[in-house]
Design a protein around this motif. Sequence first.
Motif, PDB file in Angstrom:
ATOM      1  N   LYS A  76       0.866  -1.177   0.000  1.00 21.80           N
ATOM      2  CA  LYS A  76       0.000   0.000   0.000  1.00 21.80           C
ATOM      3  C   LYS A  76       0.908   1.234   0.000  1.00 21.80           C
ATOM      4  O   LYS A  76       1.844   1.332   0.800  1.00 21.80           O
ATOM      5  N   ILE A 101      -0.281  -3.722  -5.828  1.00 20.67           N
ATOM      6  CA  ILE A 101       0.016  -2.416  -5.238  1.00 20.67           C
ATOM      7  C   ILE A 101      -1.263  -1.587  -5.189  1.00 20.67           C
ATOM      8  O   ILE A 101      -1.922  -1.390  -6.221  1.00 20.67           O
ATOM      9  N   VAL A 102      -1.621  -1.128  -4.010  1.00 16.79           N
ATOM     10  CA  VAL A 102      -2.744  -0.197  -3.838  1.00 16.79           C
ATOM     11  C   VAL A 102      -2.145   1.189  -3.631  1.00 16.79           C
ATOM     12  O   VAL A 102      -1.392   1.412  -2.687  1.00 16.79           O
ATOM     13  N   LEU A 103      -2.461   2.103  -4.526  1.00 16.03           N
ATOM     14  CA  LEU A 103      -1.933   3.466  -4.466  1.00 16.03           C
ATOM     15  C   LEU A 103      -3.029   4.417  -4.023  1.00 16.03           C
ATOM     16  O   LEU A 103      -4.020   4.622  -4.728  1.00 16.03           O
ATOM     17  N   LEU A 129       1.566   5.822 -10.640  1.00 16.53           N
ATOM     18  CA  LEU A 129       0.220   5.442 -11.091  1.00 16.53           C
ATOM     19  C   LEU A 129       0.226   4.212 -12.003  1.00 16.53           C
ATOM     20  O   LEU A 129      -0.621   3.323 -11.834  1.00 16.53           O
ATOM     21  N   ALA A 132       0.034   0.834 -10.197  1.00 19.09           N
ATOM     22  CA  ALA A 132      -1.089   0.558  -9.311  1.00 19.09           C
ATOM     23  C   ALA A 132      -1.972  -0.582  -9.803  1.00 19.09           C
ATOM     24  O   ALA A 132      -2.503  -0.540 -10.907  1.00 19.09           O
ATOM     25  N   LEU A 135      -5.923   2.009  -7.862  1.00 17.83           N
ATOM     26  CA  LEU A 135      -5.737   3.400  -7.456  1.00 17.83           C
ATOM     27  C   LEU A 135      -6.979   3.820  -6.678  1.00 17.83           C
ATOM     28  O   LEU A 135      -8.095   3.537  -7.109  1.00 17.83           O
ATOM     29  N   ALA A 169      -3.300   3.083 -14.600  1.00 10.62           N
ATOM     30  CA  ALA A 169      -3.734   2.283 -13.453  1.00 10.62           C
ATOM     31  C   ALA A 169      -4.517   1.067 -13.939  1.00 10.62           C
ATOM     32  O   ALA A 169      -5.359   1.175 -14.832  1.00 10.62           O
ATOM     33  N   SER A 215      -7.619   1.775   1.893  1.00 10.71           N
ATOM     34  CA  SER A 215      -6.578   1.292   0.984  1.00 10.71           C
ATOM     35  C   SER A 215      -5.745   0.184   1.623  1.00 10.71           C
ATOM     36  O   SER A 215      -5.338  -0.773   0.947  1.00 10.71           O
TER      37      SER A 215
END
Length: 267
Positions: A76, A101-103, A129, A132, A135, A169, A215
Amino acid sequence: MIPNVLSIAGSDPSGGAGVQADIKAISANGAFAMAAITALTAQNTQGVTGIHPVPPAFVQAQITAIFADIRVDAIKIGMIANAEIAAAVADALQGNSDIPIVLDPVMIAKGGAALLEPEAVDTLRASLLPMATVLTPNLPEAAHLLGMAIATTRDEMAAQGAALCALGAKAALIKGGHLDEPHSPDYLVITEAVTWCDANRADTSNTHGTGCTLSSALAAQLAKGLPRAAATAAAKSYVAQAIAHADALFVGTGHGPTHHFASLYAQ
């Protein structure tokens, strides 16, 4: 096997947002939480009074140390503070495209303080971005990333979600809490598939760190192997519960935190 989730974010000494909230949310969602700190903040429930960015090389060193020793099942990314830190994070994560991946593009604190320098937006957009898996901007953040006006309707939310995916994204969860309607709608865009996730609004001022919490919960659910739509639903349900029980806490006199461990306390 319990998954490991790395939060890359700023510190909130009051415990409601930042890596402190991330660690709580990741743990409550069944994963082992780790944290690489990008910035120290001086803040409480009433607002942010100071920001001290961590040197970019040391941010990168923290991340490198984790990957040298520990399996990472999801990441994250929250507050990155400036363009140099954004670039350092992007460099440190190169070669890990298989990790979800959480952006969460943290730009403004609940009290209105800026948490991202203006010139860092371009670096975030260009370098982070496209990494991600999901996103998770709120409406002002989505508009800022796109250089557009803030969405005021569901149709505008949908258009901005598609535009963010067009920037790279893999999925975008547009959080509609700023919309002026009885529900709090979120809009999940995964390529051509779209999902509306509605929730009732809770009558509480304890909403500090909800974006960080959502997130992080989403990252934990992805680390456990859930598909993005199911992980989003699980994370949103968790946050709704944390908000619904937030009034059991009395932390500060401003925007208080959510109750990350409401289900545990109920036992």
